[in-house]
Motif scaffolding. Structure first.
Motif, PDB file in Angstrom:
ATOM      1  N   UNK A 156       0.796  -1.344  -0.272  1.00  0.00           N
ATOM      2  CA  UNK A 156      -0.032   0.287  -0.084  1.00  0.00           C
ATOM      3  C   UNK A 156       0.837   1.041   0.076  1.00  0.00           C
ATOM      4  N   UNK A 157       1.468   1.373   1.322  1.00  0.00           N
ATOM      5  CA  UNK A 157       2.920   3.191   1.172  1.00  0.00           C
ATOM      6  C   UNK A 157       3.384   2.613  -0.580  1.00  0.00           C
ATOM      7  N   UNK A 158       3.813   1.589  -1.255  1.00  0.00           N
ATOM      8  CA  UNK A 158       4.513   2.252  -2.778  1.00  0.00           C
ATOM      9  C   UNK A 158       3.748   2.178  -3.354  1.00  0.00           C
ATOM     10  N   UNK A 159       2.385   1.355  -3.555  1.00  0.00           N
ATOM     11  CA  UNK A 159       1.340   2.232  -4.433  1.00  0.00           C
ATOM     12  C   UNK A 159       0.753   3.066  -4.615  1.00  0.00           C
ATOM     13  N   UNK A 160       0.533   4.100  -3.208  1.00  0.00           N
ATOM     14  CA  UNK A 160       0.630   5.062  -2.677  1.00  0.00           C
ATOM     15  C   UNK A 160       1.007   6.716  -2.405  1.00  0.00           C
ATOM     16  N   UNK A 161       2.385   5.163  -2.588  1.00  0.00           N
ATOM     17  CA  UNK A 161       4.087   7.048  -2.463  1.00  0.00           C
ATOM     18  C   UNK A 161       3.858   7.121  -0.742  1.00  0.00           C
ATOM     19  N   UNK A 162       3.447   7.072   0.127  1.00  0.00           N
ATOM     20  CA  UNK A 162       3.345   7.355   1.440  1.00  0.00           C
ATOM     21  C   UNK A 162       4.440   6.620   2.568  1.00  0.00           C
ATOM     22  N   UNK A 163       4.886   7.698   3.683  1.00  0.00           N
ATOM     23  CA  UNK A 163       5.432   6.756   4.054  1.00  0.00           C
ATOM     24  C   UNK A 163       4.495   5.584   5.735  1.00  0.00           C
ATOM     25  N   UNK A 164       5.106   5.151   6.184  1.00  0.00           N
ATOM     26  CA  UNK A 164       4.044   4.417   7.063  1.00  0.00           C
ATOM     27  C   UNK A 164       3.171   4.908   8.262  1.00  0.00           C
ATOM     28  N   UNK A 165       3.431   6.714   8.641  1.00  0.00           N
ATOM     29  CA  UNK A 165       2.875   7.366   9.746  1.00  0.00           C
ATOM     30  C   UNK A 165       1.846   7.726   8.634  1.00  0.00           C
ATOM     31  N   UNK A 166       1.981   8.604   7.335  1.00  0.00           N
ATOM     32  CA  UNK A 166       0.824   8.435   6.511  1.00  0.00           C
ATOM     33  C   UNK A 166      -0.542   7.852   6.422  1.00  0.00           C
ATOM     34  N   UNK A 167      -0.149   6.475   5.869  1.00  0.00           N
ATOM     35  CA  UNK A 167      -0.949   5.224   5.861  1.00  0.00           C
ATOM     36  C   UNK A 167      -1.319   5.680   7.288  1.00  0.00           C
ATOM     37  N   UNK A 168      -1.133   5.029   8.273  1.00  0.00           N
ATOM     38  CA  UNK A 168      -1.499   4.944   9.570  1.00  0.00           C
ATOM     39  C   UNK A 168      -2.353   6.135   9.948  1.00  0.00           C
ATOM     40  N   UNK A 169      -1.601   7.107   9.681  1.00  0.00           N
ATOM     41  CA  UNK A 169      -2.856   8.479  10.430  1.00  0.00           C
ATOM     42  C   UNK A 169      -4.047   8.611   9.077  1.00  0.00           C
ATOM     43  N   UNK A 170      -4.199   8.082   8.114  1.00  0.00           N
ATOM     44  CA  UNK A 170      -4.854   8.062   7.097  1.00  0.00           C
ATOM     45  C   UNK A 170      -6.120   6.938   7.366  1.00  0.00           C
ATOM     46  N   UNK A 171      -5.315   5.359   8.055  1.00  0.00           N
ATOM     47  CA  UNK A 171      -6.393   4.550   8.407  1.00  0.00           C
ATOM     48  C   UNK A 171      -6.950   4.833   9.819  1.00  0.00           C
ATOM     49  N   UNK A 172      -6.578   5.891  10.710  1.00  0.00           N
ATOM     50  CA  UNK A 172      -7.136   6.125  11.589  1.00  0.00           C
ATOM     51  C   UNK A 172      -8.136   7.536  11.489  1.00  0.00           C
ATOM     52  N   UNK A 173      -8.158   8.498  10.554  1.00  0.00           N
ATOM     53  CA  UNK A 173      -8.462   9.528   9.952  1.00  0.00           C
ATOM     54  C   UNK A 173     -10.581   8.315   9.374  1.00  0.00           C
ATOM     55  N   UNK A 174      -9.816   7.511   8.783  1.00  0.00           N
ATOM     56  CA  UNK A 174     -10.914   6.539   7.820  1.00  0.00           C
ATOM     57  C   UNK A 174     -11.795   6.186   8.824  1.00  0.00           C
ATOM     58  N   UNK A 175     -10.934   5.429   9.817  1.00  0.00           N
ATOM     59  CA  UNK A 175     -11.976   4.160  11.039  1.00  0.00           C
ATOM     60  C   UNK A 175     -12.532   5.366  12.125  1.00  0.00           C
ATOM     61  N   UNK A 176     -11.919   7.129  12.459  1.00  0.00           N
ATOM     62  CA  UNK A 176     -13.165   7.293  12.726  1.00  0.00           C
ATOM     63  C   UNK A 176     -13.759   7.565  12.309  1.00  0.00           C
ATOM     64  N   UNK A 177     -13.867   8.429  10.813  1.00  0.00           N
ATOM     65  CA  UNK A 177     -14.827   9.098   9.797  1.00  0.00           C
ATOM     66  C   UNK A 177     -15.920   7.704   9.782  1.00  0.00           C
ATOM     67  N   UNK A 178     -15.446   7.165   9.269  1.00  0.00           N
ATOM     68  CA  UNK A 178     -16.360   5.498   9.293  1.00  0.00           C
ATOM     69  C   UNK A 178     -17.148   5.829  10.806  1.00  0.00           C
ATOM     70  N   UNK A 179     -16.492   5.838  12.002  1.00  0.00           N
ATOM     71  CA  UNK A 179     -18.091   5.566  13.637  1.00  0.00           C
ATOM     72  C   UNK A 179     -18.100   6.673  13.950  1.00  0.00           C
ATOM     73  N   UNK A 180     -17.662   7.918  12.574  1.00  0.00           N
ATOM     74  CA  UNK A 180     -19.068   9.464  13.301  1.00  0.00           C
ATOM     75  C   UNK A 180     -17.811   9.937  14.133  1.00  0.00           C
ATOM     76  N   UNK A 181     -16.476   9.311  14.432  1.00  0.00           N
ATOM     77  CA  UNK A 181     -15.929  10.365  15.580  1.00  0.00           C
ATOM     78  C   UNK A 181     -14.859  11.640  14.791  1.00  0.00           C
TER      79      UNK A 181
END
Length: 171
Positions: free
Chosen positions: A44-69
């Motif tokens: 995923x990092x390679x295909x999105x050209x992101x580092x691990x922290x950015x990818x983790x941040x996006x995962x947390x943001x999407x999860x929170x958004x999905x949960x309405x937080x």
């Protein structure tokens, strides 16, 4: 699909005692899962050209958004275990790349919230969604007893690795 068979050795290269073979097999499967998850994140990092922290941040943001937080920068800092200065740099990068915007907090006008801008039609959202749906399908195939057993085991493993982050038992 059957789980991988335990090797004749534990993770330290020793042959397990007969009464430990099942436990060693479970830990070997857990190591295989960790390796598969890391390989997926690397892809995923390679295909999105992101580092691990950015990818983790996006995962947390999407999860929170999905949960309405809503997540504030300090929340992201804590979730990623990085400094507030590093979090600001990360947020700037994700905002510049179009993955999030900063918005006003709904109740605390002094605070900001982070709003993911990745709609369901974006590659980032689709990638996370496909992986999540595959994993969810496996988890939903468990019986309630199996799910409770897996949950208990993973909670105990989490506590063994990091007692401070262990999930709390419901009161």
């Amino acid at each position: 699909m059957a789980p991988p068979r335990a090797s004749a050795q534990d993770g330290c290269g020793h042959a397990p005692a007969p009464d430990q073979a099942d436990g060693v097999q479970v830990l070997n499967i857990l190591r295989s899962y960790h390796a598969a998850e890391k390989a997926q994140r690397d892809r995923m990092r390679g295909s999105m050209e992101m580092n691990d922290a950015d990818l983790s941040a996006l995962a947390h943001l999407l999860q929170a958004d999905h949960e309405g937080r809503a997540l504030r920068p300090i929340d992201l800092s804590r979730l990623l275990n990085i400094s507030t200065a590093s979090t600001t740099t990360l947020i700037d990068r994700l905002e510049t790349s179009g993955h999030l915007t900063r918005g006003a907090h709904p109740t605390d006008k002094r605070a900001l919230i982070l709003i993911p801008t990745m709609g369901e039609d974006t590659d980032v959202y689709q990638t996370f969604s496909v992986i999540y749906q595959r994993m969810l399908a496996v988890a939903q195939s468990l019986t309630p007893i199996e799910a409770a057993t897996v949950g208990k085991f993973l909670g105990q493993i989490t506590a063994a690795l990091d007692p401070a982050s262990a999930p709390r038992s419901p009161a």
